[in-house]
Design an enzyme around this catalytic site. Structure first.
Site, PDB file in Angstrom:
ATOM      1  N   ASP A 110      -3.726  -8.472  -3.588  1.00  0.00           N
ATOM      2  CA  ASP A 110      -3.287  -9.109  -2.343  1.00  0.00           C
ATOM      3  C   ASP A 110      -1.852  -8.754  -1.958  1.00  0.00           C
ATOM      4  O   ASP A 110      -1.037  -8.345  -2.785  1.00  0.00           O
ATOM      5  CB  ASP A 110      -3.372 -10.623  -2.490  1.00  0.00           C
ATOM      6  N   HIS A 262      -1.778  -9.030  -7.434  1.00  0.00           N
ATOM      7  CA  HIS A 262      -0.987  -8.675  -6.251  1.00  0.00           C
ATOM      8  C   HIS A 262      -0.367  -7.292  -6.365  1.00  0.00           C
ATOM      9  O   HIS A 262       0.223  -6.953  -7.387  1.00  0.00           O
ATOM     10  CB  HIS A 262       0.110  -9.723  -6.038  1.00  0.00           C
TER      11      HIS A 262
END
Ligand SMILES: [Zn+2]
Length: 293
Positions: A110, A262
């Site tokens: 992400d 991430h």
């Protein structure tokens, strides 16, 4: 009647608060908002249970998009409870997918693209692993070339809102739609024929409205079951963070898992170091997939 309404209102408020708390599990909000997790965040409380199971539990809860009435609903339980092999086409009643499909495992990254994205892409390429990237509009605007590399390498795209608005789902339908559309438009500016079949609300703060509007725009809502909290750079850093990510993913990944990490939104060097170790291990144990489009 009034009393009932009040009680119901209080219940809903409590539920929303609980959700907001858990929701902070996604999202290195720091980089997008200039401060760590929002004030209502249970960053501390949740992190207090840094060991695998509590995090996993709160994560599963966050990914559910609603506070769980059953405290025992762990990531493992939710994973094994769904017999569906084609999870992506058979979403649960709340419309949020949390299963990669059968015994497969999905890596999701992400908040990118960022300067770290090419390094992650190189590692994935080296192991011939496909993943899913939940990208933020302003990051795509900044690094369109990395978005192009993501698509060229065959990874799946997921809309993670224009600028990581963790409260977007509570705003008006028009605002939600405009944000998601603007993000898709930016993606299409970089890759005109890009397919964007998934939506992940920042911090996992899915609301029925956001899920519905995403669906109207052709996107399925994507949750997760494993959250190694690589966003929590306040709590861990350097090698400690790397080791934390490695052990959390090792301990919690089960067939069907959707793993949240991430590649953007902050310093991702610990995440990269962790996946250098994890990718070959995971590949040996599981079939790693990009979420199907
Ligand atoms: Zn995020």
């Amino acid at each position: 009647m009034t009393r009932t309404r009040l009680a119901l209102g209080a219940l809903i408020s409590a539920a929303v608060l609980a959700l907001a708390g858990c929701g902070a599990t996604d999202a290195p909000s720091a980089s997008w908002h200039g401060s760590p997790a929002p004030s209502g965040s249970t960053g501390g409380g949740q992190d207090g249970g840094a060991q695998a199971r509590p995090i996993s539990d709160s994560t599963a809860q966050a990914a559910t998009g609603k506070p769980s009435a059953t405290p025992s609903s762990s990531a493992a339980a939710s994973t094994s409870a769904s017999p569906s092999a084609a999870a992506s086409s058979a979403a649960p009643s709340d419309g949020i997918i949390r299963q990669a499909g059968g015994a497969q495992v999905a890596l999701t990254f992400d908040d990118g693209p960022s300067a770290d994205t090419p390094k992650l892409l190189a590692m994935l390429r080296q192991h011939n692993i496909k993943a899913t990237f939940c990208v933020v509009g302003v990051a795509v605007q900044e690094f369109p070339q990395y978005l192009q590399e993501i698509v060229k390498d065959g990874h799946t795209l997921c809309n993670h809102t224009w600028k990581h608005d963790e409260k977007l789902g509570k705003k008006s339908a028009d605002t939600i739609r405009a944000d998601l559309q603007r993000t898709n438009d930016e993606i299409h500016k970089a890759v005109p024929d890009a397919q964007i079949k998934y939506f992940r609300h920042p911090a996992g703060n899915f609301t029925p409205a956001a899920v519905q509007i995403a669906a109207e725009l052709g996107m399925k809502s994507l949750g997760w079951t494993v959250d190694p909290s690589d966003w929590n750079t306040k709590k861990w850093s350097g090698d400690q963070m790397t080791q934390h990510i490695i052990s959390n993913v090792r301990n919690n990944t089960k067939p069907g898992a959707v793993i949240l990490s991430h590649d953007g939104g902050g310093d991702r060097s610990a995440t990269l170091a962790a996946y250098k170790t994890l990718l070959p291990e995971l590949k040996q144990q599981f079939t790693l997939i990009a979420m199907p489009v």
